[in-house]
Each structure stands twice: as structure tokens, then as C-alpha cells.
Scaffold this motif. Structure first.
Motif, PDB file in Angstrom:
ATOM      1  N   GLU A  15      57.653  31.204  64.046  1.00 14.81           N
ATOM      2  CA  GLU A  15      57.459  32.654  64.082  1.00 14.81           C
ATOM      3  C   GLU A  15      57.548  33.063  65.544  1.00 14.81           C
ATOM      4  OE1 GLU A  15      56.732  34.603  61.608  1.00 14.81           O
ATOM      5  OE2 GLU A  15      57.155  32.850  60.055  1.00 14.81           O
ATOM      6  N   GLU A  16      57.171  32.183  66.471  1.00 14.51           N
ATOM      7  CA  GLU A  16      57.229  32.550  67.999  1.00 14.51           C
ATOM      8  C   GLU A  16      57.207  31.144  68.866  1.00 14.51           C
ATOM      9  OE1 GLU A  16      54.174  34.536  70.907  1.00 14.51           O
ATOM     10  OE2 GLU A  16      53.995  34.851  68.831  1.00 14.51           O
ATOM     11  N   ALA A  17      58.168  31.348  69.735  1.00  8.47           N
ATOM     12  CA  ALA A  17      58.328  30.421  70.535  1.00  8.47           C
ATOM     13  C   ALA A  17      57.034  29.800  71.381  1.00  8.47           C
ATOM     14  CB  ALA A  17      59.355  30.687  71.808  1.00  8.47           C
ATOM     15  N   PRO A  18      56.424  28.721  71.167  1.00  4.18           N
ATOM     16  CA  PRO A  18      55.394  28.122  71.652  1.00  4.18           C
ATOM     17  C   PRO A  18      55.406  28.196  73.339  1.00  4.18           C
ATOM     18  CG  PRO A  18      55.942  26.760  70.132  1.00  4.18           C
ATOM     19  CD  PRO A  18      56.949  27.579  70.270  1.00  4.18           C
ATOM     20  N   ALA A  23      58.332  26.983  78.799  1.00 12.11           N
ATOM     21  CA  ALA A  23      58.408  26.311  79.846  1.00 12.11           C
ATOM     22  C   ALA A  23      59.501  25.317  80.089  1.00 12.11           C
ATOM     23  CB  ALA A  23      56.882  25.684  80.137  1.00 12.11           C
ATOM     24  N   ALA A  24      59.985  24.602  78.890  1.00  9.06           N
ATOM     25  CA  ALA A  24      60.935  23.531  79.005  1.00  9.06           C
ATOM     26  C   ALA A  24      62.278  24.202  79.118  1.00  9.06           C
ATOM     27  CB  ALA A  24      60.870  22.885  77.667  1.00  9.06           C
ATOM     28  N   ARG A  25      62.563  25.492  78.666  1.00  9.28           N
ATOM     29  CA  ARG A  25      63.642  26.182  78.782  1.00  9.28           C
ATOM     30  C   ARG A  25      63.934  26.846  80.050  1.00  9.28           C
ATOM     31  NH1 ARG A  25      62.998  29.081  72.803  1.00  9.28           N
ATOM     32  NH2 ARG A  25      63.576  27.198  71.660  1.00  9.28           N
ATOM     33  N   LEU A  59      60.914  19.234  83.337  1.00  8.83           N
ATOM     34  CA  LEU A  59      60.682  19.660  81.958  1.00  8.83           C
ATOM     35  C   LEU A  59      59.876  18.981  81.289  1.00  8.83           C
ATOM     36  CD1 LEU A  59      63.435  19.980  79.366  1.00  8.83           C
ATOM     37  CD2 LEU A  59      61.680  18.290  78.907  1.00  8.83           C
ATOM     38  N   LEU A  60      59.509  17.579  81.676  1.00  5.21           N
ATOM     39  CA  LEU A  60      58.535  16.769  80.846  1.00  5.21           C
ATOM     40  C   LEU A  60      57.093  17.084  81.518  1.00  5.21           C
ATOM     41  CD1 LEU A  60      59.914  13.386  81.158  1.00  5.21           C
ATOM     42  CD2 LEU A  60      59.338  14.642  79.039  1.00  5.21           C
ATOM     43  N   ARG A  61      57.068  17.188  82.909  1.00  4.03           N
ATOM     44  CA  ARG A  61      55.717  17.882  83.454  1.00  4.03           C
ATOM     45  C   ARG A  61      55.302  19.053  82.993  1.00  4.03           C
ATOM     46  NH1 ARG A  61      57.467  17.535  88.426  1.00  4.03           N
ATOM     47  NH2 ARG A  61      58.367  19.854  88.165  1.00  4.03           N
ATOM     48  N   ASP A  62      56.357  20.157  82.957  1.00  2.79           N
ATOM     49  CA  ASP A  62      55.905  21.441  82.673  1.00  2.79           C
ATOM     50  C   ASP A  62      55.590  21.750  80.994  1.00  2.79           C
ATOM     51  OD1 ASP A  62      56.297  21.887  85.152  1.00  2.79           O
ATOM     52  OD2 ASP A  62      57.798  23.668  85.034  1.00  2.79           O
TER      53      ASP A  62
END
Length: 83
Positions: A15-18, A23-25, A59-62
Motif C-alpha cells: 500500500e505504501e513504501a515503508p 531510506a534505501a532508495r 544502504l544497509l546502515r540506513d
């Protein structure tokens, strides 16, 4: 060396991007990469190996910091940089 990274974060929400997916994107968008494709079930990015590896670390951290319970990624060598 040029690399391609493919990644997903979980848990999914159709429904909505978590927050963790956003954050990863955003990490990948800020990185100095040549190509990025964002999709609902996976994302890909390409670039110089140093830039991709730095982006994967961030990416992993965020994503984990924003609530991801799982991050799946695959990194492939796609070519050599030309001098």
C-alpha cells in the motif's frame, strides 16, 4: 570494475513504501551511480565499484536503522572500467 547491485528490503507493504525502503532508495539516489531502476519488488543500481560498495554500506546502515528486518542484495561484476 563496474558493479550492479540488486536489493530489496523487508517487511513489504504494497500500500505504501515503508520508511526502510525509502531510506534505501534515497541512499542509492544520492550515490554517484550511473543507473538506477526502482521497482515495487526490487531495485537495481550500477556504477563504479567504489561508489557501489560505499552505497551498499550506507544502504544497509540506513535501511536497518529505519526498521528493515531483512535486506537482500546481490552484487555482480558487469564489466571493467576503461582508463
Amino acid at each position: 570494475m563496474r558493479l550492479r547491485v540488486e536489493f530489496t528490503t523487508e517487511p513489504f507493504d504494497l500500500e505504501e513504501a515503508p520508511a526502510h525502503a525509502v531510506a534505501a532508495r534515497e541512499v542509492m539516489r544520492r550515490a554517484q551511480l550511473d543507473a538506477m531502476d526502482v521497482g515495487p519488488f526490487g531495485n537495481t543500481a550500477e556504477g563504479d565499484s567504489a561508489a557501489v560498495l560505499d552505497a551498499v554500506t550506507a544502504l544497509l546502515r540506513d535501511a536497518l536503522g529505519a526498521g528493515a528486518t531483512r535486506v537482500s542484495l546481490q552484487v555482480n561484476v558487469i564489466g571493467e572500467d576503461t582508463p
